[in-house]
Design a protein around this motif. Structure first.
Motif: not given
Length: 550
Positions: A173-183, A215-227
């Motif tokens: 997921n990235g982007f959010i917070g230090l290291w992209g870890e959402g905290y 929405a930007e990834l192909p339908a057969d690729r996913g995203v991993q959330a930190r929690t």
């Protein structure tokens, strides 16, 4: 008429080597019937795609355009020699934290990194972030980007992510917070000085980032959330095993099926430093156990926390949460506590580990040939991107793929289970001739489909053809011009190639059954057995190397 089969029983005890040839027992015969091959499991660590340990890499792009370190192909090739087929690549976008427009030069650098990885046969678990942490304590302002800038960046990254999805198994997921870890974040909590309090509005903003990536990834690729809470809030579901993706919902183009989890403080504390947020904590743990059977899970260890961070507990949790990958670089104190045996088992069982146990060929009443193969998954997870499997018929005139009757996507071969694959060779659909049988599990993506480094190798002794990227079954069949098929058992009891190998030290070839290296399965032919105990059997019918096949 199908020709009668002359059958043979051999017991080849001991290995074929420089010091001696195999011992051949008395021959036997039987009526025509099925040809069954049983296989020996390998103890090797196999460099299979999209699973196992990874190495961490990162690069930066600062306000003065400095800091970008391109991937080095030679280094990546060295990782493959270690048995590591993937990296985590964190792209830091320091220059763009307040600028919604990404430089074309930077985008070109990112694109080139994926090309380098592809050329080296390596996959890239991908994360984007704006800032790293400095010295503890971490105090605001931290330096990450607001939501509107993040969304603009994701839209510009979309074409690159789609074009290179063949080497991008998953995006964190990235982007959010230090290291992209959402905290530790300036923009995704109401009070940056109190990052543990996330309001409903903050969750909405975080969910918008996940939805934009999907929405930007192909339908057969996913995203991993930190929690786990991140996915639960995205979907509006409670922390409960009943909220997890089910078999009926798995691998669909939905957020439920496409959002997995990464834990960057695995084993570090009772709650893995805020990874498990439910009250009681068991609700998140039960949720992850159920969800992880069908979505990707990976991460890294964080700090020593005995006894939980020690091998007995660590291995149980890696299995429970179906881990596909883990950082080999961090935390070394935790990893070293597992011992050499623990590290080896982890390298072998992260993700999938497919083992063929038995295959059988049998001519049917209608003249077709039924092929069955039993495959056991000794790994902790299944593949989490599409992995098409087929029966491949190998011949000098060209190879033919025959569809499996069911379970043709290896994602369905769940950990701890044995799947019986079946395929039917219809003589009216295949040109007459002699074929050697193999199972093929290539990449599903066009750019890497013909690259054996991105194909799946079974954990068996001597069945892998590393040129063609297929798992040879040790079975040969004939398709006759009159519309009949027949399995072909070994022709006689001679072992000239094995004897030659014993004399010369060259690797023998199991030409009679199509295996292209020294193997040790037991070959059962209609009740008569050829046992290859660390040895190899060959006849005069030598298969042309796969590199020469059209």
């Amino acid at each position: 008429m199908k020709r009668p089969l002359s059958l043979l029983a051999l017991a080849l005890a001991g290995a074929v080597g420089v010091t001696g040839a195999p011992q051949v027992a008395a021959a036997a015969s039987a009526d025509e019937g099925p040809v069954t091959v049983t296989y020996e499991a390998s103890t090797e660590t196999i460099a299979n795609p999209q699973r196992g340990f990874y190495h961490h890499t990162e690069t930066h792009y600062r306000a003065d355009d400095s800091g970008y370190t391109p991937l080095d192909g030679a280094v990546l090739e060295g990782y493959r020699e270690e048995g590591i087929t993937q990296i985590l690549r964190v792209f830091y976008l320091e220059k763009f934290a307040a600028d919604p427009v990404l430089d074309p030069e930077w985008l070109a650098l990112v694109d080139a990194d994926y090309d380098t990885a592809r050329d080296a046969g390596v996959s890239v678990i991908t994360r984007f972030a704006y800032v790293q942490g400095g010295a503890w304590p971490y105090e605001p302002p931290h330096g990450d980007a607001p939501l509107d800038v993040v969304l603009a960046h994701i839209e510009q990254l979309g074409p690159i992510l789609r074009a290179n999805s063949d080497v991008i198994p998953v995006v964190q997921n990235g982007f959010i917070g230090l290291w992209g870890e959402g905290y530790y974040t300036d923009h995704f909590v109401a009070d940056p000085a109190n990052p543990g309090v996330v309001t409903p509005e903050d969750w909405d903003a975080r969910s918008a980032v996940t939805e934009a990536l999907l929405a930007e990834l192909p339908a057969d690729r996913g995203v991993q959330a930190r929690t786990m809470a991140s996915k639960q809030q995205l979907l509006g579901v409670p922390a409960s095993a009943s909220s997890a993706v089910t078999a009926a919902e798995a691998w669909t183009d939905t957020a439920l099926a496409r959002v997995g989890h990464h834990n960057d403080c695995f084993l570090a504390a009772p709650d893995d430093w805020g990874t498990f947020l439910s009250d009681p904590i068991e609700l998140d743990q039960e949720y992850l156990e159920a969800d992880s059977l069908y979505v990707p899970v990976g991460g890294e260890t964080c700090n020593v926390n005995p006894p939980r961070s020690e091998w007995q507990s660590a291995s149980a949790e890696l299995a429970r949460y179906h881990y596909s990958y883990l950082n080999r670089d961090y935390n070394q104190d935790v990893l070293n506590s597992w011992g050499e045996d623990g590290i080896t088992e982890t390298a072998q069982r992260l993700g999938y580990r497919f083992v063929m146990t038995e295959s059988t060929t049998q001519t049917q009443q209608d003249g077709s040939l039924l092929v069955t193969v039993d495959v056991r998954n000794d790994g902790w997870a299944s593949p989490y991107t599409p992995r098409p499997a087929s029966l491949r018929l190998l011949s000098d005139a060209g190879d033919v793929d025959v569809a499996l009757d069911a379970d043709s996507d290896a994602r369905a071969w769940l950990p701890g289970t044995t799947t019986t694959l079946t395929a039917t060779i219809a003589p009216d659909e295949v040109q007459s001739g002699s074929y050697e049988l193999a199972l093929a599990l290539p990449s599903a993506d066009a750019a890497t489909r013909d690259d054996a480094r991105f194909a799946v190798q079974f954990a068996n002794v001597g069945t892998w053809d590393d040129t063609a990227g297929v798992n040879v079954l040790g079975q040969t069949v004939t398709v006759a011009a009159d519309g009949t098929t027949a399995p072909v058992p070994p022709e006689d009891g001679s072992v000239p190639a094995a004897a030659d190998a014993a004399a010369t030290g060259d690797e023998p070839t199991l030409a009679a059954t199509g295996v292209s290296s020294a193997v040790a399965p037991a070959l059962v032919v209609a009740g008569a057995m050829v046992l290859l105990g660390g040895a190899a059997f060959a006849s005069s019918r030598m298969r042309r190397p796969s590199a020469q096949r059209p």
